[in-house]
Enzyme design. Structure first.
Site, PDB file in Angstrom:
ATOM      1  NE  ARG A   1      26.169  18.583  61.764  1.00  0.00           N
ATOM      2  CZ  ARG A   1      27.508  18.761  61.482  1.00  0.00           C
ATOM      3  NH1 ARG A   1      28.345  20.225  62.614  1.00  0.00           N
ATOM      4  NH2 ARG A   1      27.524  18.588  59.222  1.00  0.00           N
TER       5      ARG A   1
ATOM      6  CG  HIS B   1      27.396  26.078  62.754  1.00  0.00           C
ATOM      7  ND1 HIS B   1      26.405  25.451  62.403  1.00  0.00           N
ATOM      8  CD2 HIS B   1      27.747  25.423  62.795  1.00  0.00           C
ATOM      9  CE1 HIS B   1      26.779  24.555  62.504  1.00  0.00           C
ATOM     10  NE2 HIS B   1      28.375  24.403  62.000  1.00  0.00           N
TER      11      HIS B   1
END
Length: 309
Positions: A224, A272
């Site tokens: 994250r 991502h």
């Protein structure tokens, strides 16, 4: 009795998941009405990914919210949600993350970047050490962290894993707590972040903890974005204390074009893509939890609302 399942996720996912969920539930003998919209008071389960639904108060018959994502930070603190919340843990997502992590650890370990981007006309035989001579630290020993740690240990790497609470992973040196984090970072040549995003994990890598790393250490973050203090990391990269960082997740996504990560010579940005929920396997996890709910059995992968994961 028909089970009413509301699909509350980005519209692009609906045509992918609808036939999979219907087929799996039919195979389980569950009569289901699956839609993107119901009167809230008749909904039994919500299949969820961040999509606009925030107020669960009208869902008076709701038995559980079943997340399509492993990360649940966008919903875990929702005070209107009082029923069980299950996060996504599935084989496809775990395997994808393991492959990505192992690939980038090997890239650093073998020094592949130098041969791709440099050494033109230079016959420099920098032979890498064996994996058994390379120390890798995994921060986070949940399902994804454990899988990556086990895979790296199987290749011979000296793997240390750190988590907030005690864990036991075969072939991995497991540490926990504040002192454990210091020990885990002190010898880490390569650090992989696979922690959840919670207030307690924000800026796990900051100026103080980055200083614990051996000079030239590499950082890989597919976890994250908020796990890293960006200003502190850029300073450590500029000074050479951190040799390189491969970052797949960011506080703002897509990463703004003006962000210094894009142009920093010692940063690799990936958009991502470290791992993604795979619909074929994820749908089976969702359906198994619906089956469990209807059978009165415990749900899988429940979120501890106090911890946030």
């Amino acid at each position: 009795m028909t089970v009413n399942v509301m699909f509350s996720a980005p519209p692009r996912l609906w045509p992918v998941y609808k036939p999979l969920l219907e087929n799996y539930l039919d195979e389980m003998g569950i009569d289901v009405d699956l839609k993107t919209g119901f009167s809230p008071d008749v909904v039994d389960y919500v299949v969820y990914a961040p999509s606009g639904l925030r107020d669960f108060t009208p869902f008076t018959r709701l038995k559980a919210v079943l997340s399509l994502w492993a990360g649940v930070e966008s919903i875990a603190d929702n005070t209107t949600l009082t029923v069980p919340l299950a996060r996504m843990v599935d084989h496809g997502l775990t395997q994808g993350m393991t492959e990505w992590v192992v690939g980038h650890v090997l890239r650093y370990h073998l020094g592949i970047d130098a041969h791709i981007h440099g050494l033109k006309g230079e016959w420099r035989q920098d032979v890498p050490p064996l994996a058994s001579e390379r120390a890798v630290t995994i921060l986070g020993l949940g399902a994804l962290g454990q899988a990556a740690a086990v895979a790296l240990a199987a290749l011979g790497f000296r793997v240390t894993g750190w988590s907030r609470s005690a864990r036991d992973v075969p072939g991995v040196t497991c540490l926990h707590g504040g002192d454990g984090l210091k020990t885990a970072l002190n010898s880490a040549e390569i650090v992989v972040l696979l922690l959840p995003s919670t207030p307690a994990t924000e800026n796990t890598l900051n100026a103080e903890t980055l200083a614990l790393l051996p000079r030239g250490a590499r950082i890989i973050n597919p976890g994250r974005g908020p796990l890293i203090d960006d200003t502190a990391l850029l300073a450590a990269l500029d000074s050479g204390h951190v040799g390189h960082a491969t970052l797949d997740v960011f506080r703002t996504e897509p990463l703004p074009a003006s962000h210094p990560y894009w142009t920093h010579p010692n940063v690799t940005v990936t958009p991502h893509i470290a791992s993604e929920t795979r619909p074929v396997t994820a749908a089976k996890v969702i359906c198994e939890n619906i089956r469990r709910g209807e059978a009165g059995e415990p749900f899988l992968h429940l979120v501890d609302r106090g911890l946030g994961y």
